[in-house]
Design an enzyme around this catalytic site. Sequence first.
Site, PDB file in Angstrom:
ATOM      1  N   CYS A   1      73.438  12.361  48.521  1.00 59.00           N
ATOM      2  CA  CYS A   1      73.437  11.885  49.910  1.00 59.00           C
ATOM      3  C   CYS A   1      72.258  10.926  50.126  1.00 59.00           C
ATOM      4  O   CYS A   1      71.233  11.023  49.463  1.00 59.00           O
ATOM      5  CB  CYS A   1      73.323  13.081  50.861  1.00 59.00           C
ATOM      6  SG  CYS A   1      73.424  12.614  52.611  1.00 59.00           S
TER       7      CYS A   1
ATOM      8  N   ASP B   1      70.340  10.906  52.568  1.00 58.17           N
ATOM      9  CA  ASP B   1      69.334  11.587  53.399  1.00 58.17           C
ATOM     10  C   ASP B   1      67.902  11.304  52.918  1.00 58.17           C
ATOM     11  O   ASP B   1      67.599  11.461  51.733  1.00 58.17           O
ATOM     12  CB  ASP B   1      69.611  13.103  53.359  1.00 58.17           C
ATOM     13  CG  ASP B   1      68.878  13.839  54.454  1.00 58.17           C
ATOM     14  OD1 ASP B   1      69.554  14.464  55.295  1.00 58.17           O
ATOM     15  OD2 ASP B   1      67.621  13.809  54.473  1.00 58.17           O
TER      16      ASP B   1
ATOM     17  N   ARG C   1      65.286  12.880  53.283  1.00 58.30           N
ATOM     18  CA  ARG C   1      64.470  14.047  52.913  1.00 58.30           C
ATOM     19  C   ARG C   1      64.631  14.443  51.447  1.00 58.30           C
ATOM     20  O   ARG C   1      64.027  15.415  51.003  1.00 58.30           O
ATOM     21  CB  ARG C   1      64.831  15.231  53.820  1.00 58.30           C
ATOM     22  CG  ARG C   1      64.513  14.961  55.286  1.00 58.30           C
ATOM     23  CD  ARG C   1      65.144  15.987  56.194  1.00 58.30           C
ATOM     24  NE  ARG C   1      66.600  15.881  56.202  1.00 58.30           N
ATOM     25  CZ  ARG C   1      67.396  16.676  56.913  1.00 58.30           C
ATOM     26  NH1 ARG C   1      66.873  17.631  57.653  1.00 58.30           N
ATOM     27  NH2 ARG C   1      68.703  16.503  56.889  1.00 58.30           N
TER      28      ARG C   1
ATOM     29  N   HIS D   1      73.629  18.649  50.054  1.00 53.80           N
ATOM     30  CA  HIS D   1      72.524  19.441  50.606  1.00 53.80           C
ATOM     31  C   HIS D   1      72.971  20.131  51.880  1.00 53.80           C
ATOM     32  O   HIS D   1      73.868  19.665  52.570  1.00 53.80           O
ATOM     33  CB  HIS D   1      71.300  18.552  50.858  1.00 53.80           C
ATOM     34  CG  HIS D   1      71.514  17.519  51.933  1.00 53.80           C
ATOM     35  ND1 HIS D   1      71.010  17.639  53.210  1.00 53.80           N
ATOM     36  CD2 HIS D   1      72.206  16.350  51.938  1.00 53.80           C
ATOM     37  CE1 HIS D   1      71.367  16.580  53.935  1.00 53.80           C
ATOM     38  NE2 HIS D   1      72.098  15.783  53.189  1.00 53.80           N
TER      39      HIS D   1
ATOM     40  N   CYS E   1      73.384  18.812  56.166  1.00 51.26           N
ATOM     41  CA  CYS E   1      73.757  17.406  55.977  1.00 51.26           C
ATOM     42  C   CYS E   1      74.316  16.848  57.288  1.00 51.26           C
ATOM     43  O   CYS E   1      75.299  17.359  57.817  1.00 51.26           O
ATOM     44  CB  CYS E   1      74.788  17.266  54.855  1.00 51.26           C
ATOM     45  SG  CYS E   1      75.280  15.552  54.562  1.00 51.26           S
TER      46      CYS E   1
END
Length: 220
Positions: A42, A44, A46, A98, A101
């Site tokens: 992803c 993302d 983080r 994750h 999400c």
Amino acid sequence: MDKLKNLLEQNKQWARNLKESDPQFFEKLSRLQTPEFLWIGCSDSRITPANSIGLLPGEMFVHRNIANLIIHTDMNCLSVIQFAVDVLKVKHIIVCGHYDCGGVKAAFENTRFGLIDNWLRHIQDLAHKYEEELNNAKTANERLDKLCEINVIEQVVNVGETTIVQDAWLRGQNLTVHGWIYYITDGIYQDLNVTIESLEDMKSLLLKTLNKRQEIGVGR
Ligand code: CO
């Protein structure tokens, strides 16, 4: 105009640190790219794929998109897989999702964000396919966690269904596809145990997803 000087300074420090531990590091890196791993994860912010599993530049080929989807007509993702498998000869493809999400959550809650809603439609299809399993979850959080896991498992199947991976297996190339999920709350990856390394493995995982058997996925 803010030229992001900070980031450029930090970059110099990063390169200095790497050079200190290995003076020839960048010289070697510029000559050859031989990663063993392809990461599909992803977007993302983080998650920092290579860093978080202790890999250095040059050790992992990476493709990221929102909600780590492998769509059969996505030429971008397919080209990455093809180059990684046929040219770089990676030995492992790690599909990593994750928990928490935003893409999965938006799809599940039918939140409208614009163009991306169409991309996330693929996850809504999975939510429909696994409606019964998701309804069995006790809380809304548990339901979302489950959908995050299901999404990874189904994307592992999608990777295994590509002509690229199937052809590699047919010609005897050593190639394993893994499904992992990441806990943002503690930074730890969990193996979802849906590893496939042959057409036979692929068929049996496909059957499990078609039957939606409970044994796939770990749950929290
Ligand atoms: Co995400």
